[in-house]
Design a protein around this motif. Structure first.
Motif, PDB file in Angstrom:
ATOM      1  N   ASP A  79       0.857  -1.188   0.000  1.00  0.00           N
ATOM      2  CA  ASP A  79       0.000   0.000   0.000  1.00  0.00           C
ATOM      3  C   ASP A  79       0.893   1.237   0.000  1.00  0.00           C
ATOM      4  O   ASP A  79       1.546   1.545   0.998  1.00  0.00           O
ATOM      5  N   GLU A  80       0.921   1.931  -1.113  1.00  0.00           N
ATOM      6  CA  GLU A  80       1.809   3.085  -1.271  1.00  0.00           C
ATOM      7  C   GLU A  80       1.417   4.278  -0.404  1.00  0.00           C
ATOM      8  O   GLU A  80       2.179   5.236  -0.287  1.00  0.00           O
ATOM      9  N   ASP A  81       0.242   4.238   0.216  1.00  0.00           N
ATOM     10  CA  ASP A  81      -0.188   5.329   1.088  1.00  0.00           C
ATOM     11  C   ASP A  81       0.443   5.266   2.476  1.00  0.00           C
ATOM     12  O   ASP A  81       0.227   6.153   3.293  1.00  0.00           O
ATOM     13  N   PHE A  82       1.217   4.223   2.753  1.00  0.00           N
ATOM     14  CA  PHE A  82       1.838   4.049   4.063  1.00  0.00           C
ATOM     15  C   PHE A  82       3.350   4.218   3.951  1.00  0.00           C
ATOM     16  O   PHE A  82       3.944   3.869   2.923  1.00  0.00           O
ATOM     17  N   PRO A  83       3.983   4.732   5.012  1.00  0.00           N
ATOM     18  CA  PRO A  83       5.428   5.026   4.968  1.00  0.00           C
ATOM     19  C   PRO A  83       6.299   3.836   4.561  1.00  0.00           C
ATOM     20  O   PRO A  83       7.259   3.994   3.818  1.00  0.00           O
ATOM     21  N   GLU A  84       5.991   2.671   5.042  1.00  0.00           N
ATOM     22  CA  GLU A  84       6.805   1.486   4.727  1.00  0.00           C
ATOM     23  C   GLU A  84       6.330   0.790   3.449  1.00  0.00           C
ATOM     24  O   GLU A  84       6.779  -0.297   3.129  1.00  0.00           O
ATOM     25  N   ILE A  85       5.396   1.390   2.751  1.00  0.00           N
ATOM     26  CA  ILE A  85       4.791   0.872   1.528  1.00  0.00           C
ATOM     27  C   ILE A  85       4.039  -0.438   1.773  1.00  0.00           C
ATOM     28  O   ILE A  85       3.763  -1.184   0.843  1.00  0.00           O
ATOM     29  N   THR A  86       3.743  -0.733   3.008  1.00  0.00           N
ATOM     30  CA  THR A  86       2.879  -1.860   3.362  1.00  0.00           C
ATOM     31  C   THR A  86       1.990  -1.447   4.523  1.00  0.00           C
ATOM     32  O   THR A  86       2.337  -0.565   5.305  1.00  0.00           O
ATOM     33  N   ARG A  87       0.855  -2.099   4.618  1.00  0.00           N
ATOM     34  CA  ARG A  87      -0.005  -1.890   5.781  1.00  0.00           C
ATOM     35  C   ARG A  87      -0.391  -3.242   6.348  1.00  0.00           C
ATOM     36  O   ARG A  87      -0.531  -4.224   5.624  1.00  0.00           O
ATOM     37  N   LYS A  88      -0.506  -3.268   7.638  1.00  0.00           N
ATOM     38  CA  LYS A  88      -0.829  -4.513   8.334  1.00  0.00           C
ATOM     39  C   LYS A  88      -2.346  -4.672   8.407  1.00  0.00           C
ATOM     40  O   LYS A  88      -3.062  -3.746   8.792  1.00  0.00           O
ATOM     41  N   GLU A  89      -2.815  -5.844   8.049  1.00  0.00           N
ATOM     42  CA  GLU A  89      -4.230  -6.196   8.148  1.00  0.00           C
ATOM     43  C   GLU A  89      -4.307  -7.460   8.994  1.00  0.00           C
ATOM     44  O   GLU A  89      -3.552  -8.411   8.775  1.00  0.00           O
ATOM     45  N   ILE A  90      -5.212  -7.470   9.975  1.00  0.00           N
ATOM     46  CA  ILE A  90      -5.353  -8.627  10.875  1.00  0.00           C
ATOM     47  C   ILE A  90      -6.783  -9.134  10.806  1.00  0.00           C
ATOM     48  O   ILE A  90      -7.733  -8.356  10.907  1.00  0.00           O
ATOM     49  N   ALA A  91      -6.921 -10.441  10.645  1.00  0.00           N
ATOM     50  CA  ALA A  91      -8.235 -11.085  10.661  1.00  0.00           C
ATOM     51  C   ALA A  91      -8.221 -12.176  11.719  1.00  0.00           C
ATOM     52  O   ALA A  91      -7.268 -12.953  11.809  1.00  0.00           O
ATOM     53  N   CYS A  92      -9.268 -12.222  12.547  1.00  0.00           N
ATOM     54  CA  CYS A  92      -9.397 -13.260  13.579  1.00  0.00           C
ATOM     55  C   CYS A  92     -10.351 -14.340  13.081  1.00  0.00           C
ATOM     56  O   CYS A  92     -11.401 -14.033  12.520  1.00  0.00           O
ATOM     57  N   VAL A  93      -9.959 -15.596  13.304  1.00  0.00           N
ATOM     58  CA  VAL A  93     -10.720 -16.726  12.786  1.00  0.00           C
ATOM     59  C   VAL A  93     -10.932 -17.749  13.896  1.00  0.00           C
ATOM     60  O   VAL A  93     -10.002 -18.094  14.615  1.00  0.00           O
ATOM     61  N   ASP A  94     -12.168 -18.220  14.024  1.00  0.00           N
ATOM     62  CA  ASP A  94     -12.450 -19.371  14.876  1.00  0.00           C
ATOM     63  C   ASP A  94     -12.305 -20.596  13.986  1.00  0.00           C
ATOM     64  O   ASP A  94     -13.052 -20.757  13.024  1.00  0.00           O
ATOM     65  N   THR A  95     -11.338 -21.429  14.254  1.00  0.00           N
ATOM     66  CA  THR A  95     -11.055 -22.573  13.392  1.00  0.00           C
ATOM     67  C   THR A  95     -12.136 -23.643  13.449  1.00  0.00           C
ATOM     68  O   THR A  95     -12.184 -24.508  12.591  1.00  0.00           O
ATOM     69  N   GLY A  96     -12.975 -23.617  14.486  1.00  0.00           N
ATOM     70  CA  GLY A  96     -13.982 -24.659  14.634  1.00  0.00           C
ATOM     71  C   GLY A  96     -13.429 -25.913  15.286  1.00  0.00           C
ATOM     72  O   GLY A  96     -14.139 -26.908  15.441  1.00  0.00           O
ATOM     73  N   VAL A  97     -12.166 -25.884  15.686  1.00  0.00           N
ATOM     74  CA  VAL A  97     -11.507 -27.038  16.297  1.00  0.00           C
ATOM     75  C   VAL A  97     -11.363 -26.792  17.803  1.00  0.00           C
ATOM     76  O   VAL A  97     -10.994 -25.700  18.215  1.00  0.00           O
ATOM     77  N   THR A  98     -11.660 -27.796  18.582  1.00  0.00           N
ATOM     78  CA  THR A  98     -11.440 -27.759  20.018  1.00  0.00           C
ATOM     79  C   THR A  98     -10.424 -28.843  20.372  1.00  0.00           C
ATOM     80  O   THR A  98     -10.601 -30.008  19.997  1.00  0.00           O
ATOM     81  N   ILE A  99      -9.368 -28.444  21.062  1.00  0.00           N
ATOM     82  CA  ILE A  99      -8.333 -29.397  21.480  1.00  0.00           C
ATOM     83  C   ILE A  99      -8.739 -29.966  22.835  1.00  0.00           C
ATOM     84  O   ILE A  99      -9.073 -29.225  23.755  1.00  0.00           O
ATOM     85  N   VAL A 100      -8.734 -31.293  22.935  1.00  0.00           N
ATOM     86  CA  VAL A 100      -9.167 -31.966  24.169  1.00  0.00           C
ATOM     87  C   VAL A 100      -8.096 -32.943  24.642  1.00  0.00           C
ATOM     88  O   VAL A 100      -7.220 -33.345  23.885  1.00  0.00           O
ATOM     89  N   ASN A 101      -8.187 -33.328  25.920  1.00  0.00           N
ATOM     90  CA  ASN A 101      -7.355 -34.406  26.440  1.00  0.00           C
ATOM     91  C   ASN A 101      -7.978 -35.723  26.054  1.00  0.00           C
ATOM     92  O   ASN A 101      -9.192 -35.829  25.889  1.00  0.00           O
TER      93      ASN A 101
END
Length: 102
Positions: A79-101
């Motif tokens: 993204d050329e609008d940002f000083p480092e020519i990159t911008r950070k984008e974060i997406a949170c995801v629920d994987t649908g997996v539950t880890i069990v014993n």
């Protein structure tokens, strides 16, 4: 969907193209975590490329503990609008997996 702690999960990571921008065109990493504090980070370079918009990641659940498995995908988009020519984008995801014993 449950898996026993110690399982090595094989997950497909997919992001829809952003205009002409595909996953192969930028760096990203995935942070997998189980609350409250256990996490692992896997970089794009450690994943297997399937095609321009799909990568496969192996997640070893041994050190994550038990509970719902979540993922944050952190992408560094050109993204050329940002000083480092990159911008950070974060997406949170629920994987649908539950880890069990066992």
């Amino acid at each position: 969907n449950e898996c026993v702690i110690g399982t090595q999960l094989k997950l497909n990571i997919h992001i829809e193209p952003l205009g002409d921008l595909h996953m192969e065109d930028y760096t990203f990493e995935c942070k997998f975590y189980v609350f409250p504090k256990r996490s692992i980070v896997i970089n794009k370079s450690e994943m297997a490329k399937i095609d321009v918009d799909n990568y496969v990641v192996i997640v070893d659940t041994t050190d994550l503990g038990t509970g719902p498995l979540h993922m944050s995908l952190i992408a560094n988009l050109p993204d050329e609008d940002f000083p480092e020519i990159t911008r950070k984008e974060i997406a949170c995801v629920d994987t649908g997996v539950t880890i069990v014993n066992c």
